[in-house]
Design a protein around this motif. Structure first.
Motif, PDB file in Angstrom:
ATOM      1  N   LEU A   7       0.828  -1.204   0.000  1.00  0.00           N
ATOM      2  CA  LEU A   7       0.000   0.000   0.000  1.00  0.00           C
ATOM      3  C   LEU A   7       0.864   1.256   0.000  1.00  0.00           C
ATOM      4  N   ALA A   8       1.895   1.259   0.831  1.00  0.00           N
ATOM      5  CA  ALA A   8       2.802   2.410   0.897  1.00  0.00           C
ATOM      6  C   ALA A   8       3.491   2.633  -0.443  1.00  0.00           C
ATOM      7  N   GLU A   9       3.941   1.547  -1.048  1.00  0.00           N
ATOM      8  CA  GLU A   9       4.620   1.670  -2.341  1.00  0.00           C
ATOM      9  C   GLU A   9       3.679   2.203  -3.412  1.00  0.00           C
ATOM     10  N   MET A  10       2.453   1.706  -3.446  1.00  0.00           N
ATOM     11  CA  MET A  10       1.477   2.187  -4.432  1.00  0.00           C
ATOM     12  C   MET A  10       1.149   3.666  -4.224  1.00  0.00           C
ATOM     13  N   ALA A  11       1.255   4.130  -2.982  1.00  0.00           N
ATOM     14  CA  ALA A  11       0.973   5.537  -2.679  1.00  0.00           C
ATOM     15  C   ALA A  11       2.184   6.435  -2.946  1.00  0.00           C
ATOM     16  N   GLY A  12       3.293   5.817  -3.366  1.00  0.00           N
ATOM     17  CA  GLY A  12       4.482   6.608  -3.675  1.00  0.00           C
ATOM     18  C   GLY A  12       5.428   6.763  -2.503  1.00  0.00           C
ATOM     19  N   TYR A  13       5.251   5.962  -1.469  1.00  0.00           N
ATOM     20  CA  TYR A  13       6.098   6.027  -0.283  1.00  0.00           C
ATOM     21  C   TYR A  13       6.707   4.655   0.010  1.00  0.00           C
ATOM     22  N   PRO A  14       7.624   4.197  -0.855  1.00  0.00           N
ATOM     23  CA  PRO A  14       8.224   2.887  -0.600  1.00  0.00           C
ATOM     24  C   PRO A  14       8.932   2.891   0.751  1.00  0.00           C
ATOM     25  N   ARG A  15       8.923   1.763   1.417  1.00  0.00           N
ATOM     26  CA  ARG A  15       9.559   1.595   2.727  1.00  0.00           C
ATOM     27  C   ARG A  15       8.837   2.367   3.831  1.00  0.00           C
ATOM     28  N   ALA A  16       7.567   2.667   3.642  1.00  0.00           N
ATOM     29  CA  ALA A  16       6.795   3.399   4.652  1.00  0.00           C
ATOM     30  C   ALA A  16       5.567   2.594   5.086  1.00  0.00           C
ATOM     31  N   ALA A  17       5.769   1.296   5.323  1.00  0.00           N
ATOM     32  CA  ALA A  17       4.661   0.428   5.716  1.00  0.00           C
ATOM     33  C   ALA A  17       4.007   0.895   7.010  1.00  0.00           C
ATOM     34  N   ARG A  18       4.808   1.336   7.959  1.00  0.00           N
ATOM     35  CA  ARG A  18       4.237   1.804   9.234  1.00  0.00           C
ATOM     36  C   ARG A  18       3.373   3.034   9.038  1.00  0.00           C
ATOM     37  N   LEU A  19       3.788   3.912   8.155  1.00  0.00           N
ATOM     38  CA  LEU A  19       2.988   5.095   7.854  1.00  0.00           C
ATOM     39  C   LEU A  19       1.642   4.685   7.258  1.00  0.00           C
ATOM     40  N   ALA A  20       1.657   3.678   6.392  1.00  0.00           N
ATOM     41  CA  ALA A  20       0.398   3.188   5.811  1.00  0.00           C
ATOM     42  C   ALA A  20      -0.518   2.676   6.916  1.00  0.00           C
ATOM     43  N   GLY A  21       0.019   1.921   7.853  1.00  0.00           N
ATOM     44  CA  GLY A  21      -0.773   1.413   8.973  1.00  0.00           C
ATOM     45  C   GLY A  21      -1.322   2.529   9.843  1.00  0.00           C
ATOM     46  N   GLN A  22      -0.499   3.511  10.127  1.00  0.00           N
ATOM     47  CA  GLN A  22      -0.943   4.642  10.947  1.00  0.00           C
ATOM     48  C   GLN A  22      -2.055   5.411  10.249  1.00  0.00           C
ATOM     49  N   THR A  23      -1.942   5.556   8.950  1.00  0.00           N
ATOM     50  CA  THR A  23      -2.972   6.263   8.173  1.00  0.00           C
ATOM     51  C   THR A  23      -4.287   5.495   8.196  1.00  0.00           C
ATOM     52  N   LEU A  24      -4.221   4.182   8.023  1.00  0.00           N
ATOM     53  CA  LEU A  24      -5.445   3.365   8.055  1.00  0.00           C
ATOM     54  C   LEU A  24      -6.113   3.445   9.431  1.00  0.00           C
ATOM     55  N   ARG A  25      -5.315   3.501  10.467  1.00  0.00           N
ATOM     56  CA  ARG A  25      -5.864   3.592  11.824  1.00  0.00           C
ATOM     57  C   ARG A  25      -6.682   4.863  12.035  1.00  0.00           C
ATOM     58  N   LYS A  26      -6.373   5.894  11.262  1.00  0.00           N
ATOM     59  CA  LYS A  26      -7.055   7.191  11.411  1.00  0.00           C
ATOM     60  C   LYS A  26      -8.339   7.300  10.581  1.00  0.00           C
ATOM     61  N   LEU A  27      -8.671   6.255   9.834  1.00  0.00           N
ATOM     62  CA  LEU A  27      -9.903   6.304   9.034  1.00  0.00           C
ATOM     63  C   LEU A  27     -11.115   6.465   9.951  1.00  0.00           C
ATOM     64  N   PRO A  28     -12.104   7.218   9.527  1.00  0.00           N
ATOM     65  CA  PRO A  28     -13.291   7.389  10.365  1.00  0.00           C
ATOM     66  C   PRO A  28     -14.084   6.100  10.492  1.00  0.00           C
ATOM     67  N   LYS A  29     -14.731   5.952  11.605  1.00  0.00           N
ATOM     68  CA  LYS A  29     -15.580   4.788  11.831  1.00  0.00           C
ATOM     69  C   LYS A  29     -16.662   4.752  10.753  1.00  0.00           C
ATOM     70  N   GLY A  30     -16.919   3.562  10.228  1.00  0.00           N
ATOM     71  CA  GLY A  30     -17.938   3.422   9.197  1.00  0.00           C
ATOM     72  C   GLY A  30     -17.445   3.716   7.790  1.00  0.00           C
ATOM     73  N   THR A  31     -16.141   3.861   7.616  1.00  0.00           N
ATOM     74  CA  THR A  31     -15.601   4.147   6.290  1.00  0.00           C
ATOM     75  C   THR A  31     -15.954   3.026   5.305  1.00  0.00           C
ATOM     76  N   LYS A  32     -16.086   3.388   4.056  1.00  0.00           N
ATOM     77  CA  LYS A  32     -16.388   2.414   3.010  1.00  0.00           C
ATOM     78  C   LYS A  32     -15.103   1.839   2.395  1.00  0.00           C
ATOM     79  N   LEU A  33     -13.944   2.382   2.770  1.00  0.00           N
ATOM     80  CA  LEU A  33     -12.685   1.870   2.234  1.00  0.00           C
ATOM     81  C   LEU A  33     -12.432   0.462   2.769  1.00  0.00           C
ATOM     82  N   PRO A  34     -11.909  -0.436   1.955  1.00  0.00           N
ATOM     83  CA  PRO A  34     -11.698  -1.828   2.370  1.00  0.00           C
ATOM     84  C   PRO A  34     -10.425  -2.003   3.206  1.00  0.00           C
ATOM     85  N   TRP A  35     -10.360  -1.359   4.345  1.00  0.00           N
ATOM     86  CA  TRP A  35      -9.196  -1.406   5.239  1.00  0.00           C
ATOM     87  C   TRP A  35      -8.857  -2.826   5.666  1.00  0.00           C
TER      88      TRP A  35
END
Length: 80
Positions: A7-35
């Protein structure tokens, strides 16, 4: 199914897996994104309970099977 690193690589941030996880954690409750389709590089759910149980439930509803707590990445991993 993708890993946090994928996910991080597809977003243009290779080697930022933790950042991807932190971002997913901030999604609002009830989001339609397939987290729930994002797992760690070993094919495991990284969330603490009870969120891990929810992720497992959503994956199983979609037909994804976990073997010994792992998703078979060779079978389910999405490669664009």
């Amino acid at each position: 199914m993708v890993t946090y690193g994928d996910l991080a690589e597809m977003a243009g941030y290779p080697r930022a897996a933790r950042l991807a996880g932190q971002t997913l954690r901030k999604l609002p409750k009830g989001t339609k994104l397939p987290w729930h389709r994002v797992i760690n590089a070993q094919g495991r759910i990284s969330l603490p309970e009870p969120r891990a149980a929810r992720q497992r439930e959503l994956l199983e509803r979609e037909g994804v099977t976990l073997l010994n707590g792992r998703v078979e990445l060779g079978r389910y991993r999405w490669r664009p």
